[in-house]
Design an enzyme around this catalytic site. Structure first.
Site, PDB file in Angstrom:
ATOM      1  N   ARG A  54       0.886  -1.175   0.000  1.00 37.96           N
ATOM      2  CA  ARG A  54       0.000   0.000   0.000  1.00 37.96           C
ATOM      3  C   ARG A  54       0.912   1.210   0.000  1.00 37.96           C
ATOM      4  O   ARG A  54       2.114   1.109   0.068  1.00 37.96           O
ATOM      5  CB  ARG A  54      -0.971  -0.012   1.176  1.00 37.96           C
ATOM      6  CG  ARG A  54      -0.556  -0.752   2.448  1.00 37.96           C
ATOM      7  CD  ARG A  54       0.617  -0.190   3.145  1.00 37.96           C
ATOM      8  NE  ARG A  54       0.457   1.260   3.329  1.00 37.96           N
ATOM      9  CZ  ARG A  54       1.453   2.085   3.567  1.00 37.96           C
ATOM     10  NH1 ARG A  54       2.689   1.653   3.626  1.00 37.96           N
ATOM     11  NH2 ARG A  54       1.247   3.371   3.747  1.00 37.96           N
ATOM     12  N   ARG A  95      -7.801  -0.053  -6.486  1.00 39.78           N
ATOM     13  CA  ARG A  95      -7.948   1.016  -5.473  1.00 39.78           C
ATOM     14  C   ARG A  95      -8.048   2.338  -6.217  1.00 39.78           C
ATOM     15  O   ARG A  95      -7.215   2.645  -7.065  1.00 39.78           O
ATOM     16  CB  ARG A  95      -6.763   1.028  -4.492  1.00 39.78           C
ATOM     17  CG  ARG A  95      -6.672  -0.226  -3.633  1.00 39.78           C
ATOM     18  CD  ARG A  95      -5.667  -0.071  -2.516  1.00 39.78           C
ATOM     19  NE  ARG A  95      -6.154   0.848  -1.485  1.00 39.78           N
ATOM     20  CZ  ARG A  95      -5.363   1.362  -0.532  1.00 39.78           C
ATOM     21  NH1 ARG A  95      -4.076   1.075  -0.513  1.00 39.78           N
ATOM     22  NH2 ARG A  95      -5.864   2.169   0.386  1.00 39.78           N
ATOM     23  N   GLN A 208      -1.574   1.986   9.973  1.00 38.42           N
ATOM     24  CA  GLN A 208      -0.323   2.057   9.226  1.00 38.42           C
ATOM     25  C   GLN A 208       0.764   2.814  10.014  1.00 38.42           C
ATOM     26  O   GLN A 208       1.954   2.551   9.874  1.00 38.42           O
ATOM     27  CB  GLN A 208      -0.518   2.749   7.871  1.00 38.42           C
ATOM     28  CG  GLN A 208      -1.282   1.966   6.834  1.00 38.42           C
ATOM     29  CD  GLN A 208      -2.762   2.242   6.834  1.00 38.42           C
ATOM     30  OE1 GLN A 208      -3.362   2.433   7.896  1.00 38.42           O
ATOM     31  NE2 GLN A 208      -3.376   2.277   5.663  1.00 38.42           N
ATOM     32  N   ASP A 249      -2.000  10.865  -1.625  1.00 41.09           N
ATOM     33  CA  ASP A 249      -2.392   9.862  -2.617  1.00 41.09           C
ATOM     34  C   ASP A 249      -2.787  10.511  -3.926  1.00 41.09           C
ATOM     35  O   ASP A 249      -2.705   9.886  -4.984  1.00 41.09           O
ATOM     36  CB  ASP A 249      -3.529   9.005  -2.058  1.00 41.09           C
ATOM     37  CG  ASP A 249      -3.020   8.142  -0.913  1.00 41.09           C
ATOM     38  OD1 ASP A 249      -2.935   8.651   0.222  1.00 41.09           O
ATOM     39  OD2 ASP A 249      -2.650   6.988  -1.178  1.00 41.09           O
ATOM     40  N   ASN A 259      -5.412  12.376   1.230  1.00 39.90           N
ATOM     41  CA  ASN A 259      -4.502  11.529   1.992  1.00 39.90           C
ATOM     42  C   ASN A 259      -5.318  10.721   2.981  1.00 39.90           C
ATOM     43  O   ASN A 259      -6.543  10.875   3.082  1.00 39.90           O
ATOM     44  CB  ASN A 259      -3.446  12.393   2.708  1.00 39.90           C
ATOM     45  CG  ASN A 259      -2.262  11.574   3.190  1.00 39.90           C
ATOM     46  OD1 ASN A 259      -1.655  10.829   2.435  1.00 39.90           O
ATOM     47  ND2 ASN A 259      -1.963  11.695   4.478  1.00 39.90           N
TER      48      ASN A 259
HETATM   49  C1  LIG Z   1       3.579   7.996   0.075  1.00 39.20           C
HETATM   50  S1  LIG Z   1       1.924   7.667  -0.207  1.00 39.20           S
HETATM   51  C2  LIG Z   1       1.428   7.157   1.335  1.00 39.20           C
HETATM   52  C3  LIG Z   1      -0.046   7.334   1.536  1.00 39.20           C
HETATM   53  O1  LIG Z   1      -0.761   6.139   1.193  1.00 39.20           O
HETATM   54  C4  LIG Z   1      -1.453   5.736   2.356  1.00 39.20           C
HETATM   55  O2  LIG Z   1      -2.676   5.126   2.082  1.00 39.20           O
HETATM   56  P1  LIG Z   1      -2.780   3.505   2.089  1.00 39.20           P
HETATM   57  O3  LIG Z   1      -1.921   3.007   3.213  1.00 39.20           O
HETATM   58  O4  LIG Z   1      -4.265   3.267   2.284  1.00 39.20           O
HETATM   59  O5  LIG Z   1      -2.303   3.064   0.725  1.00 39.20           O
HETATM   60  C5  LIG Z   1      -1.649   7.016   3.128  1.00 39.20           C
HETATM   61  O6  LIG Z   1      -2.652   7.819   2.573  1.00 39.20           O
HETATM   62  C6  LIG Z   1      -0.301   7.615   2.974  1.00 39.20           C
HETATM   63  O7  LIG Z   1      -0.161   8.964   3.266  1.00 39.20           O
END
Ligand SMILES: CSC[C@H]1O[C@H](OP(=O)(O)O)[C@H](O)[C@@H]1O
Length: 371
Positions: A54, A95, A208, A249, A259
């Protein structure tokens, strides 16, 4: 970056068999380091959809490798152009929010289209993917070089006292291929010997921050404290946050930022308390086609299971436990949009700019003409 002293990327081609790509399956971190092998288009799509990998840049890179896998497994006698197009849209459907997924599949698709047969299409797709991976790593390194100056300036203002930085979700090397975006300036400052500490938002519902950002920072020896998502405002009111750096994102041409859910609330608290709020935005995550983030950025909604259950480690294994009454419904919006007016600046690979059309067009004049 390093795990237990060993250098890793988040995704890589297996040396001895280039038809196999390996990833760190992030669902098991920080408790177990599980390496997963991906070889078919479905493997790659599942890895993105189920968040084995992700993070916007990593999602893009994974999709690029996935498109190569798709071309490799195609029947040479089939209508290759049609099959490639189907594979592109299959990957994009995994996604919706991170625009890197769209950009990466577009880049590889355009390259593959120049081939007249499967072998040529595959070689062109592989070359485009290798270039995209190299570009992404360089973008993160440069974001570190530009962003570290913000931390240096605060450290000087504080006469060398600890710089307290807050970050949300994981925009680290585990969200990218290496270095990270929001964490790149943090690693660069730490490696320069600047005294700093990171407040790590746990980032419900998939944690995360607690699972991945804390893991990354611990492996790199960066002082940090995990906090629940709603703590940031209190810390800012008491002068305990000097800077906020988050990832993105999808950033619009006018500087609106999508984000992880909760980012907007951090930006509101930052504005109210005069805390600088920066977004680390590689050009791979800028959507030049749109301006109004709230109206135009698709916000992913994921399964309520991610809200109702939490995963944790006990007695040597991962458990999934229920947090809510069994029948209580749950809403799970994956992202929110922070309006440009709340963003102090964008840290890109070409420098730091205002979160505005003018700011971005100064750094990316060739893109600002895209209609
Ligand atoms: C460097 S992009 C990271 C960005 O992606 C994450 O989302 P996810 O873990 O759901 O893919 C999150 O928005 C982060 O800031």
């Amino acid at each position: 970056m390093k795990i237990e002293g060993q250098s890793f990327r988040s995704i890589w081609v297996k040396d001895e068999d280039e038809t196999k790509v390996q990833i760190i399956d992030q669902r098991y971190l920080p408790f177990e380091l599980v390496i997963e092998e991906l070889s078919t288009l479905d493997d790659f799509a599942r890895a993105i959809r189920e968040m084995h990998v992700r993070g916007a840049p990593l999602i893009g890179a994974t999709a690029a490798y996935g498109l190569c896998a798709a071309i490799r497994e195609m029947d040479p006698e089939s209508n290759l152009s049609e099959e490639v197009e189907k594979a592109v849209y299959y990957l994009r459907a995994t996604r919706p929010t991170a625009v890197d997924l769209q950009h990466a599949t577009e880049t590889v698709w355009r390259s593959a289209c120049r081939g007249s047969n499967q072998a040529e299409k595959l070689e062109l797709a592989k070359a485009a993917t290798e270039q995209l991976v190299a570009d992404s790593i360089l973008q993160c390194q440069l974001i570190g070089e530009h962003g570290v100056k913000l931390i240096e300036a605060i450290s000087k203002q504080k006469k060398g006292e600890t710089v307290n930085i807050l970050t949300h979700c994981n925009a680290g090397w585990l969200a990218c291929i290496d270095h990270g975006t929001a964490t790149a300036p943090i690693y660069a400052a730490h490696d320069q010997g600047i005294k700093l500490h990171v407040w790590v938002d746990e980032t419900r519902p998939r944690n995360q921050g607690a699972n991945l950002t804390a893991y990354e920072l611990a492996q790199h020896g960066v002082p940090h404290t995990v906090i629940v998502d709603n703590t940031g405002g209190h810390l800012m009111q008491h002068g305990m946050v000097d800077l906020i750096v988050v990832g993105t994102d999808r950033t619009t041409r006018s500087g609106d930022v999508a984000n992880k859910i909760g980012t907007y609330l951090k930006a509101l608290a930052a504005k109210d308390n005069g805390v600088p709020f920066y977004v680390a935005a590689p050009s791979s995550s800028i959507d030049w086609q749109i301006s109004d983030g709230l109206a135009e950025i698709p916000i992913e909604e994921r399964t309520d299971e991610e809200v109702k259950y939490v995963h944790g480690w006990f007695n040597g294994r991962i458990y999934k436990v229920l947090l809510t009454p069994h029948d209580s419904p749950a809403a799970n919006y994956g992202f929110d949009v922070t309006p440009a007016r709340l963003v102090s600046g964008l840290i890109t690979e070409r420098g730091v700019c205002a979160a505005s059309e003018n700011g971005l067009s100064e750094l990316f004049p060739e893109m600002s003409k895209v209609e």
